[in-house]
Scaffold this motif. Structure first.
Motif, PDB file in Angstrom:
ATOM      1  N   GLU A 198     -10.125  22.746   7.097  1.00 27.75           N
ATOM      2  CA  GLU A 198     -10.512  22.703   5.618  1.00 27.75           C
ATOM      3  C   GLU A 198     -11.114  21.075   5.466  1.00 27.75           C
ATOM      4  O   GLU A 198     -12.129  20.801   4.668  1.00 27.75           O
ATOM      5  N   ILE A 199     -10.662  20.246   6.408  1.00 26.11           N
ATOM      6  CA  ILE A 199     -11.308  18.674   5.952  1.00 26.11           C
ATOM      7  C   ILE A 199     -12.345  18.151   7.252  1.00 26.11           C
ATOM      8  O   ILE A 199     -13.146  17.460   6.547  1.00 26.11           O
ATOM      9  N   GLY A 200     -12.530  18.988   8.156  1.00 25.86           N
ATOM     10  CA  GLY A 200     -13.460  18.613   8.924  1.00 25.86           C
ATOM     11  C   GLY A 200     -13.492  17.221   9.397  1.00 25.86           C
ATOM     12  O   GLY A 200     -12.178  16.608   9.779  1.00 25.86           O
ATOM     13  N   ASP A 201     -14.612  16.369   9.173  1.00 20.31           N
ATOM     14  CA  ASP A 201     -14.768  15.155   9.761  1.00 20.31           C
ATOM     15  C   ASP A 201     -14.488  14.115   8.654  1.00 20.31           C
ATOM     16  O   ASP A 201     -14.806  12.957   8.714  1.00 20.31           O
ATOM     17  N   GLU A 202     -14.239  14.513   7.303  1.00 25.49           N
ATOM     18  CA  GLU A 202     -14.044  13.734   6.390  1.00 25.49           C
ATOM     19  C   GLU A 202     -12.678  12.792   6.182  1.00 25.49           C
ATOM     20  O   GLU A 202     -11.937  12.877   6.638  1.00 25.49           O
ATOM     21  N   LYS A 203     -12.878  11.499   5.667  1.00 29.85           N
ATOM     22  CA  LYS A 203     -12.011  10.562   5.305  1.00 29.85           C
ATOM     23  C   LYS A 203     -10.878  11.079   4.514  1.00 29.85           C
ATOM     24  O   LYS A 203     -11.120  11.772   3.596  1.00 29.85           O
TER      25      LYS A 203
ATOM     26  N   PHE B  68      -3.049   3.093  -5.380  1.00 25.86           N
ATOM     27  CA  PHE B  68      -3.515   4.317  -4.441  1.00 25.86           C
ATOM     28  C   PHE B  68      -4.889   4.192  -4.491  1.00 25.86           C
ATOM     29  O   PHE B  68      -5.608   4.343  -3.467  1.00 25.86           O
ATOM     30  N   GLU B  69      -5.576   4.277  -5.669  1.00 22.97           N
ATOM     31  CA  GLU B  69      -6.905   4.440  -5.940  1.00 22.97           C
ATOM     32  C   GLU B  69      -7.689   3.263  -5.098  1.00 22.97           C
ATOM     33  O   GLU B  69      -8.791   3.518  -4.516  1.00 22.97           O
ATOM     34  N   ARG B  70      -7.126   2.066  -5.003  1.00 22.45           N
ATOM     35  CA  ARG B  70      -7.855   1.015  -4.271  1.00 22.45           C
ATOM     36  C   ARG B  70      -7.946   1.397  -3.012  1.00 22.45           C
ATOM     37  O   ARG B  70      -8.959   1.238  -2.415  1.00 22.45           O
ATOM     38  N   GLU B  71      -6.870   2.166  -2.219  1.00 24.61           N
ATOM     39  CA  GLU B  71      -6.733   2.345  -1.056  1.00 24.61           C
ATOM     40  C   GLU B  71      -7.802   3.444  -0.830  1.00 24.61           C
ATOM     41  O   GLU B  71      -8.403   3.446   0.214  1.00 24.61           O
ATOM     42  N   ALA B  72      -7.853   4.361  -1.663  1.00 26.15           N
ATOM     43  CA  ALA B  72      -8.720   5.437  -1.437  1.00 26.15           C
ATOM     44  C   ALA B  72     -10.149   5.063  -1.425  1.00 26.15           C
ATOM     45  O   ALA B  72     -10.921   5.566  -0.472  1.00 26.15           O
ATOM     46  N   GLN B  73     -10.587   4.224  -2.189  1.00 26.02           N
ATOM     47  CA  GLN B  73     -11.794   3.775  -2.285  1.00 26.02           C
ATOM     48  C   GLN B  73     -12.074   2.859  -0.876  1.00 26.02           C
ATOM     49  O   GLN B  73     -13.270   3.098  -0.614  1.00 26.02           O
ATOM     50  N   ALA B  74     -11.173   2.192  -0.619  1.00 26.50           N
ATOM     51  CA  ALA B  74     -11.461   1.220   0.645  1.00 26.50           C
ATOM     52  C   ALA B  74     -11.805   2.256   1.815  1.00 26.50           C
ATOM     53  O   ALA B  74     -12.530   1.713   2.821  1.00 26.50           O
ATOM     54  N   VAL B  75     -11.142   3.244   1.801  1.00 25.71           N
ATOM     55  CA  VAL B  75     -11.551   4.015   3.093  1.00 25.71           C
ATOM     56  C   VAL B  75     -12.682   5.222   2.891  1.00 25.71           C
ATOM     57  O   VAL B  75     -12.881   6.248   3.595  1.00 25.71           O
TER      58      VAL B  75
ATOM     59  N   LEU C  88      -9.476  10.591 -10.228  1.00 34.05           N
ATOM     60  CA  LEU C  88      -8.603   9.328 -10.219  1.00 34.05           C
ATOM     61  C   LEU C  88      -9.566   8.552 -11.424  1.00 34.05           C
ATOM     62  O   LEU C  88     -10.710   8.809 -11.684  1.00 34.05           O
ATOM     63  N   PRO C  89      -8.754   7.605 -12.046  1.00 31.54           N
ATOM     64  CA  PRO C  89      -9.283   6.983 -13.498  1.00 31.54           C
ATOM     65  C   PRO C  89     -10.848   6.319 -13.211  1.00 31.54           C
ATOM     66  O   PRO C  89     -11.562   6.521 -14.037  1.00 31.54           O
ATOM     67  N   SER C  90     -11.251   6.028 -11.775  1.00 29.19           N
ATOM     68  CA  SER C  90     -12.320   5.344 -11.667  1.00 29.19           C
ATOM     69  C   SER C  90     -13.427   6.676 -11.650  1.00 29.19           C
ATOM     70  O   SER C  90     -14.657   6.230 -11.761  1.00 29.19           O
ATOM     71  N   GLY C  91     -12.890   7.636 -11.717  1.00 32.15           N
ATOM     72  CA  GLY C  91     -13.925   8.842 -11.514  1.00 32.15           C
ATOM     73  C   GLY C  91     -14.229   9.273 -10.062  1.00 32.15           C
ATOM     74  O   GLY C  91     -14.727  10.475  -9.994  1.00 32.15           O
ATOM     75  N   MET C  92     -13.314   8.729  -9.355  1.00 30.54           N
ATOM     76  CA  MET C  92     -13.377   9.231  -7.911  1.00 30.54           C
ATOM     77  C   MET C  92     -12.830  10.647  -7.818  1.00 30.54           C
ATOM     78  O   MET C  92     -11.821  10.758  -8.385  1.00 30.54           O
ATOM     79  N   VAL C  93     -13.385  11.587  -7.292  1.00 32.87           N
ATOM     80  CA  VAL C  93     -12.616  12.921  -7.217  1.00 32.87           C
ATOM     81  C   VAL C  93     -12.150  13.139  -5.842  1.00 32.87           C
ATOM     82  O   VAL C  93     -13.010  13.064  -4.785  1.00 32.87           O
ATOM     83  N   LEU C  94     -10.981  13.457  -5.645  1.00 33.31           N
ATOM     84  CA  LEU C  94     -10.594  13.869  -4.193  1.00 33.31           C
ATOM     85  C   LEU C  94     -10.173  15.416  -4.300  1.00 33.31           C
ATOM     86  O   LEU C  94      -9.465  15.816  -5.107  1.00 33.31           O
ATOM     87  N   LYS C  95     -10.444  16.030  -3.096  1.00 32.98           N
ATOM     88  CA  LYS C  95     -10.276  17.468  -2.904  1.00 32.98           C
ATOM     89  C   LYS C  95      -8.737  17.481  -2.434  1.00 32.98           C
ATOM     90  O   LYS C  95      -8.436  16.890  -1.592  1.00 32.98           O
ATOM     91  N   VAL C  96      -7.935  18.397  -2.990  1.00 30.75           N
ATOM     92  CA  VAL C  96      -6.520  18.336  -2.712  1.00 30.75           C
ATOM     93  C   VAL C  96      -6.250  19.384  -1.603  1.00 30.75           C
ATOM     94  O   VAL C  96      -6.656  20.541  -1.549  1.00 30.75           O
ATOM     95  N   VAL C  97      -5.346  18.968  -0.411  1.00 30.55           N
ATOM     96  CA  VAL C  97      -4.777  19.928   0.448  1.00 30.55           C
ATOM     97  C   VAL C  97      -3.545  19.681   0.484  1.00 30.55           C
ATOM     98  O   VAL C  97      -2.740  18.697   0.564  1.00 30.55           O
TER      99      VAL C  97
END
Ligand code: XMP
Length: 308
Positions: free
Chosen positions: A18-23, A111-118, A147-156
């Motif tokens: 599902e995730i492959g090589d993504e962060k 959490f969003e700061r960390e998600a953006q950082a990686v 996330l509030p910044s508009g960053m979209v994360l796929k949920v696993v």
């Protein structure tokens, strides 16, 4: 469920596919669900996973150290002490719902700061079957989180088909210690829902000290296996007492010992009186700010398990 060993190899293969090589990122709380998901995902994608453990200043005694010691070596683990950020936002807030909203909002900001950082593309969540089964049909298997910044994360959700006891079996098979696998549920807002009134560092320290005594005595008596949750609540009620020869005016602490299957309903079981008395005596003698300890005997309903 498959045998734990089979479940693990199956889950790892699915996560890889599902995730492959993504962060990828996970909010690791140290509870069994997020811990099992963190380890499964690390085995599947290695250091492309970042496991973020946020200390919101509302953790129990020894909790931050314990979670760090279990996971520091095992995961691509990031510990964030955000307690100043949380507690300054919470200063002076007494309304329980307001407190919960602030804790939730600040958590997402951190959490969003960390998600953006990686530059994370995926978010792993420790959702288990009871979390979605009652609303089956309304929740899609694959959903994303914006996330509030508009960053979209796929949920696993690697353990979404398991029940708590099955997640525990998988955790043991993965070699996680009992302190994680058998840990009593601890709410996301932590001691924030167990300190009535203002969440100051001083009040939190009183609640934390009383709670450590409840946990220690319940576990020493072997009653932790029978109880769903066992903890102390610090009220904002002050009560006259005598300590030594002196009048004292300290806090009322409430002991909450709960039996439940799924936390939808709960009862207060009979407990050995000696254990209750020992807890009470220890709290009033070891926690100087407390003059009075009471035992909650209210079931759910009509009460809730937590106080706030
Ligand atoms: P209540 O107080 O609603 O609690 O009877 C039911 C169960 O849920 C836990 N709880 C929470 N867990 N975030 C969580 O992750 C929360 O905001 C929250 N509030 C309550 C509580 O500890 C009990 O097991």
């Amino acid at each position: 469920m498959l045998e734990p060993k089979e479940f693990i190899s199956d889950a790892i293969a699915k996560i890889k596919e599902e995730i492959g090589d993504e962060k990828t990122i996970i909010a690791l709380s140290g509870g069994v669900d997020s811990s099992v998901c963190s380890v499964l995902t690390q085995e599947a994608i290695g250091d492309n996973l970042t496991a973020v453990f946020v200390n919101h200043g509302l953790l129990r005694e020894g909790e931050a150290e314990q979670v760090c010691s279990v996971f520091e070596e095992r995961l691509n683990f990031k510990y964030i002490d955000a307690s100043d950020e949380f507690l300054s936002e919470l200063a002076g807030v007494e309304d329980p719902e307001e407190k919960r909203k602030i804790i939730g909002r600040v958590f997402i900001e951190v959490f969003e700061r960390e998600a953006q950082a990686v530059d994370a593309k995926y978010l792993v969540q420790g959702t288990i079957a009871p979390d979605w089964i009652e609303t089956e049909g309304e929740i899609k298997t694959h959903h994303n989180m914006a996330l509030p910044s508009g960053m979209v994360l796929k949920v696993v959700e690697p353990v979404r088909d398991l029940y708590k006891d099955e997640v525990r079996l998988v955790g043991t098979e993965l070699g996680l210690p009992d302190s994680i696998v058998q840990r009593q549920p601890f709410p996301g807002p932590g001691l924030g829902v167990r300190v009535v009134g203002d969440l100051t560092r001083e009040n939190l320290a009183v609640c934390r000290a009383a709670d450590a005594i409840v946990r220690e005595e319940v576990e020493k008596a072997g009653l932790d296996k029978e109880l769903w949750q066992y903890f102390a609540v610090l009220t904002d009620t002050k009560v006259t007492g005598v300590k030594g020869d002196e009048r004292d005016f300290g806090y009322l602490v409430i002991i909450r010992l709960i039996s439940s299957i799924d936390a939808m309903t709960a009862t207060v079981p009979e407990m050995p009186w000696e254990v209750i008395r020992t807890i009470s005596k220890r709290i009033t003698s070891e926690v100087s700010e407390v003059t009075h300890v009471a035992l909650s005997i209210s079931d759910k309903p009509p009460s809730t398990i937590e106080f706030c």
